[in-house]
Design an enzyme around this catalytic site. Structure first.
Site, PDB file in Angstrom:
ATOM      1  N   HIS A 234      -2.166 -12.929  -2.740  1.00  0.00           N
ATOM      2  CA  HIS A 234      -2.442 -12.165  -1.693  1.00  0.00           C
ATOM      3  C   HIS A 234      -1.015 -12.118  -0.735  1.00  0.00           C
ATOM      4  CE1 HIS A 234      -4.599 -11.302   2.389  1.00  0.00           C
ATOM      5  NE2 HIS A 234      -4.213 -10.386   1.816  1.00  0.00           N
ATOM      6  N   ASP A 235      -0.616 -10.967  -0.794  1.00  0.00           N
ATOM      7  CA  ASP A 235       0.757 -10.597  -0.335  1.00  0.00           C
ATOM      8  C   ASP A 235       1.017 -11.280   1.065  1.00  0.00           C
ATOM      9  OD1 ASP A 235      -0.740  -8.658   1.152  1.00  0.00           O
ATOM     10  OD2 ASP A 235       0.349  -6.977   0.541  1.00  0.00           O
TER      11      ASP A 235
ATOM     12  N   SER B  36       4.200   1.014  -1.320  1.00  0.00           N
ATOM     13  CA  SER B  36       5.465   0.785  -2.426  1.00  0.00           C
ATOM     14  C   SER B  36       5.259  -0.547  -3.042  1.00  0.00           C
ATOM     15  CB  SER B  36       7.000   1.147  -1.565  1.00  0.00           C
ATOM     16  OG  SER B  36       7.056   0.007  -0.816  1.00  0.00           O
ATOM     17  N   GLY B  37       6.077  -0.373  -4.247  1.00  0.00           N
ATOM     18  CA  GLY B  37       5.804  -1.500  -4.967  1.00  0.00           C
ATOM     19  C   GLY B  37       7.640  -1.978  -5.235  1.00  0.00           C
TER      20      GLY B  37
ATOM     21  N   ALA C 217       0.897  -1.172  -0.059  1.00  0.00           N
ATOM     22  CA  ALA C 217       0.124  -0.167   0.056  1.00  0.00           C
ATOM     23  C   ALA C 217       0.704   1.071  -0.137  1.00  0.00           C
ATOM     24  CB  ALA C 217      -0.827   0.067   1.138  1.00  0.00           C
TER      25      ALA C 217
ATOM     26  N   THR D 111       2.021  -1.832   6.621  1.00  0.00           N
ATOM     27  CA  THR D 111       1.001  -0.897   6.733  1.00  0.00           C
ATOM     28  C   THR D 111      -0.158  -1.522   7.516  1.00  0.00           C
ATOM     29  OG1 THR D 111       1.418  -0.143   4.472  1.00  0.00           O
ATOM     30  CG2 THR D 111      -0.817   0.398   5.336  1.00  0.00           C
TER      31      THR D 111
ATOM     32  N   GLY E 188       8.321  -5.627   6.540  1.00  0.00           N
ATOM     33  CA  GLY E 188       9.070  -4.399   6.692  1.00  0.00           C
ATOM     34  C   GLY E 188       9.243  -4.212   8.135  1.00  0.00           C
TER      35      GLY E 188
END
Length: 482
Positions: free
Chosen positions: A233-234, A12-13, A10, A255, A400
């Protein structure tokens, strides 16, 4: 062999180039770009065209740097958001952001058509306004005619695959969290589609991780790379990358913080409904049972608010400021609905929190957010233990947030459990594992997790004694969590 893993979050890519060399997993970021909701005429959207452009640019960069052929590409992203496409493949709708408030406006009308308890019983998903079902039901309430235009709905990663290869299908793990999926039938839920007035032909056929999605078409101007279905789905990809050593809680920290554990199959009960526990698909034997916690969204909002005042704060700088403040001065329920929409985060924290010293300095806000997250993690883990009937003796934080040593230590302290942190790029790693399994380079998830342990540093945080038990009891009482 070289593999490409595209991971869209949401904020960064990223596109990674990876493979296995010398018994270790190789993963290198070759392209990164910022991502975020775009406000337009009081609505929130994703800039899908920029996302697609950056995917293509990343593929070109990776091919130039690979030094050899690319075996396959896999795509994962956050869930629930979609476009409708026509029979010719043209986009018929923009891509709304799940934080858009159209579902809140239609909440009462939606739940009259299918009450929350029934919705949970049928889908096993958490009851939340951001789900795909809620978005489609809101469109129906607003008389959006595009639902009856013969279109096909494609979730974000499925749409990217379709634009690359022409394959129009929906992947299982990301389809399973739409609140429209039937785990028992392994397809879309007929009763839920009927309840919300959603045409069955709107939903694509469902495919499973590891299956081929075709080859990138010449008209894209990109090399003819095979595309493989991964856990799109991440969170499903991130959970695969948790190097488990037994019964454990997993926190995919970004996020959102997805606090969960793996089970062989769905667990749909009254207790699960009462505590809004989500059932989400994974590879066979790796079903996910979890609770959504607000995550680093609050820290992102804090940074953005200060940046708007000309104060630049890095995530590392925020952690240092938070660590310097005294503990337990002010706490919030991080999942209070007021925090879901962007903007005005400091005022919201001060108005909805509890404590003797409302925060004023940046470090005080950070301390409040991180301690509150750690306490909500403990609550979520205790709920999961009760639901699945087994203790979760350790915690694996991936994503992250695993790089945030301050939050990791607070989590260990609050939960009274050892925390093992890493890998940071867990969604990309899980994406890569499925591609390696599809290519025959890995025989199982367990073998992949052993490879992860050998390839990435995993930092351990031991719980420290303190006032956490007493604070936790007060926290649950104040915010009515028990």
């Amino acid at each position: 062999m070289n593999y490409l893993a595209f991971d869209l979050g949401a904020s960064s890519g990223k596109l990674f180039l990876g493979g296995v060399d010398g018994g270790r997993l190789r993963l290198r970021e070759v392209h990164r770009f910022e991502n975020g909701p775009v406000a337009l005429a009081r609505h929130l959207y994703w800039d899908f065209f920029a996302i697609h452009r950056n995917l293509c640019e990343g593929i070109r960069i990776a091919c130039a740097e690979a030094g050899g052929p690319i075996a396959s590409l896999g795509i994962d992203s956050f869930s629930n958001d979609f476009c409708l496409i026509g029979r010719d493949g043209a986009l018929l709708t923009p891509m709304r952001c799940y934080r858009d408030d159209r579902t809140a406006r239609a909440r009462e009308a939606i739940f009259q058509k299918c009450p929350p308890r029934r919705l949970y019983t049928l889908s096993g998903n958490q009851v939340a306004l951001f789900n795909t079902a809620m978005q489609l039901a809101a469109m129906r309430e607003e008389n959006d005619r595009s639902l009856d235009s013969g279109a096909t709905l494609l979730l974000l990663p499925d749409l990217l695959c379709a634009l690359l290869t022409g394959d129009v299908s929906g992947e299982y793990t990301i389809s399973s969290v739409t609140q429209l999926f039937d785990f028992a039938a392994d397809t879309w839920h007929a009763e839920l589609l009927k309840a919300f007035g959603i045409p069955a032909e709107l939903l694509p056929p469902v495919c499973h991780p590891g299956s081929p999605r075709g080859v990138i078409r010449p008209e894209t101007g990109l090399p003819a790379i095979p595309v493989v279905t991964v856990c799109e789905h991440d969170t499903a990809s991130a959970f695969l990358a948790a190097p488990l050593t037994g019964d454990a809680a997993i926190i995919s920290s970004g996020t959102w913080s997805l606090v969960g554990t793996e089970t062989p199959a769905p667990v749909i009960t009254e207790y699960g409904f009462a505590h809004n526990v989500a059932n989400e698909g994974g590879l066979p034997g790796h079903h996910r049972l979890l609770r959504n916690v607000m995550g680093s969204w609050l820290l992102q909002e804090l940074r953005a608010e200060y940046a708007g005042e000309g104060v630049t704060l890095s995530f590392g700088g925020l952690a240092e400021l938070g660590a310097a403040e005294p503990p337990f001065s002010f706490l919030i329920d991080v999942d209070d609905e007021c925090f879901f929409s962007p903007g005005d985060v400091r005022r919201k924290i001060r108005s909805r929190g509890r404590g003797a010293v409302p925060p004023e300095r940046p470090g005080q806000f950070v301390r409040c957010i991180c301690e509150s997250l750690a306490l909500k993690y403990r609550y979520s883990i205790e709920v999961l233990e009760e639901l699945c009937g087994r203790p979760l003796r350790e915690i694996h934080i991936v994503g992250g947030g695993s790089k945030d040593s301050f939050l990791c230590q607070l989590t260990a302290d609050a939960c009274g459990r050892s925390v093992h942190a890493g890998p940071a790029d867990a969604s990309a790693v899980g994406n890569l594992l499925v591609q390696l399994m599809a290519a025959g380079e890995l025989e199982s998830v367990e073998a992949g997790r052993a490879l992860i342990r050998a390839s990435f540093p995993i930092q351990t945080f031991a719980p420290r004694r303190g006032e956490w038990d007493a604070v936790y009891r007060c926290y649950c009482e104040h915010f009515h969590l028990k």
